[in-house]
Design an enzyme around this catalytic site. Structure first.
Site, PDB file in Angstrom:
ATOM      1  N   HIS A 144       0.831  -1.203   0.000  1.00 63.64           N
ATOM      2  CA  HIS A 144       0.000   0.000   0.000  1.00 63.64           C
ATOM      3  C   HIS A 144       0.872   1.263   0.000  1.00 63.64           C
ATOM      4  CE1 HIS A 144      -3.867   1.949   1.856  1.00 63.64           C
ATOM      5  NE2 HIS A 144      -3.880   1.987   0.532  1.00 63.64           N
ATOM      6  N   ASP A 148      -5.649   4.360   3.909  1.00 63.02           N
ATOM      7  CA  ASP A 148      -7.069   4.498   3.574  1.00 63.02           C
ATOM      8  C   ASP A 148      -7.820   5.023   4.788  1.00 63.02           C
ATOM      9  OD1 ASP A 148      -6.505   3.424   1.120  1.00 63.02           O
ATOM     10  OD2 ASP A 148      -7.263   1.405   1.593  1.00 63.02           O
ATOM     11  N   HIS A 223     -13.907   4.584   0.180  1.00 58.34           N
ATOM     12  CA  HIS A 223     -12.979   5.088   1.213  1.00 58.34           C
ATOM     13  C   HIS A 223     -12.123   6.161   0.553  1.00 58.34           C
ATOM     14  CE1 HIS A 223     -10.386   2.044  -0.832  1.00 58.34           C
ATOM     15  NE2 HIS A 223      -9.406   2.887  -0.535  1.00 58.34           N
ATOM     16  N   HIS A 225      -8.308   7.155  -0.327  1.00 55.10           N
ATOM     17  CA  HIS A 225      -6.898   6.769  -0.349  1.00 55.10           C
ATOM     18  C   HIS A 225      -6.085   8.064  -0.284  1.00 55.10           C
ATOM     19  CE1 HIS A 225      -3.267   4.485  -1.546  1.00 55.10           C
ATOM     20  NE2 HIS A 225      -2.991   5.564  -2.280  1.00 55.10           N
TER      21      HIS A 225
HETATM   22 ZN   LIG Z   1      -5.560   3.013  -0.387  1.00 52.82          ZN
END
Ligand SMILES: [Zn+2]
Length: 251
Positions: A144, A148, A223, A225
């Protein structure tokens, strides 16, 4: 020159000579300003008398007049000193007022600087649902590149600090995204947006709404990011939690 001789036919020629000498003496006195002061006073003119001793005329000035002159000189001196003191006090007051204005201006600039430098979380009252460098098959890099924030679609997304928008639009796996160059030279990125509310080149302030969260791009659900980067480009990411923490935001 009220105390000079009155001209008259009883005068002897010899006296006229002395008068001339006396007149020279009076002229010298005039340069000191004393005679001018005397002549300007009607009371003084009446008080003066010239005694004819037959030798040299004598100008007499009574004690009362002398006291009046002393008192006048003293009053002028006091007034001059008072004026000088008042001018000095006014100057000091003006300087202090100027300093006060400058201090207020500095405080205002400092408050503005703090306001502009203050950071906020990109989503208010949220939490990090997936951390930085978390691994998942969802991301092409295998780990990642941001964090998030839990957010339902349509939640207000805020610029974390002041800066300038450098990129908006479709970002592939990031869906609709915004990249902002921050005032400190770093970059922040906001992805998976359902709506973009800013344009490239636009200056934004800390906490300003820049768009709405969503589920665009490569996601399993809505969500936000969020990334912190050293350049506008993918791959220059740094720990966004550490970056926010450096600016006083704990998420
Ligand atoms: Zn993300």
């Amino acid at each position: 020159m009220a105390f000079m001789y009155a001209t008259g036919k009883h005068r002897k020629p010899g006296r006229v000579k002395r008068t001339t000498v006396q007149a020279a003496g009076v002229a010298a006195l005039t340069t000191t300003g004393v005679v001018g002061t005397l002549a300007a006073s009607p009371a003084l003119a009446a008080d003066n008398s010239v005694e004819d001793t037959g030798l040299t005329p004598v100008i007499t000035v009574s004690d009362t007049v002398a006291e009046q002159i002393d008192a006048q000189a003293e009053a002028q001196l006091v007034a001059a000193r008072q004026k000088a003191a008042e001018e000095a006090a006014a100057k000091v007051a003006a300087e202090e007022a100027k300093k006060e204005r400058e201090a207020q201006a500095r405080a205002a600039r400092e408050a503005e600087r703090k306001r502009l430098n203050a950071f906020v979380a990109p989503i208010a009252h949220s939490y990090v649902s997936t951390g930085y460098k978390a691994s998942s098959s969802l991301w092409s890099s295998g780990s990642h590149t941001g964090i998030d924030f839990h957010a339902a679609s349509g939640t207000s997304v805020h610029a974390v600090g002041s800066g300038t928008v450098v990129s908006t639009g479709w970002g592939g796996a990031y869906g609709n995204q915004i990249v902002i160059r921050m005032a400190d030279g770093m970059y922040t990125q906001y992805g998976h947006l359902s709506s973009i509310g800013v344009v490239v080149g636009q200056k934004v302030l800390s906490g300003q709404q820049i768009g709405l969260s969503g589920a665009t791009g490569n996601v399993t659900g809505p969500h936000l990011h969020f990334e912190a980067r050293t350049t506008p480009e993918y791959g220059s990411d740094v720990d966004p939690i550490a970056y926010l923490r450096q600016h006083g935001v704990n998420v």
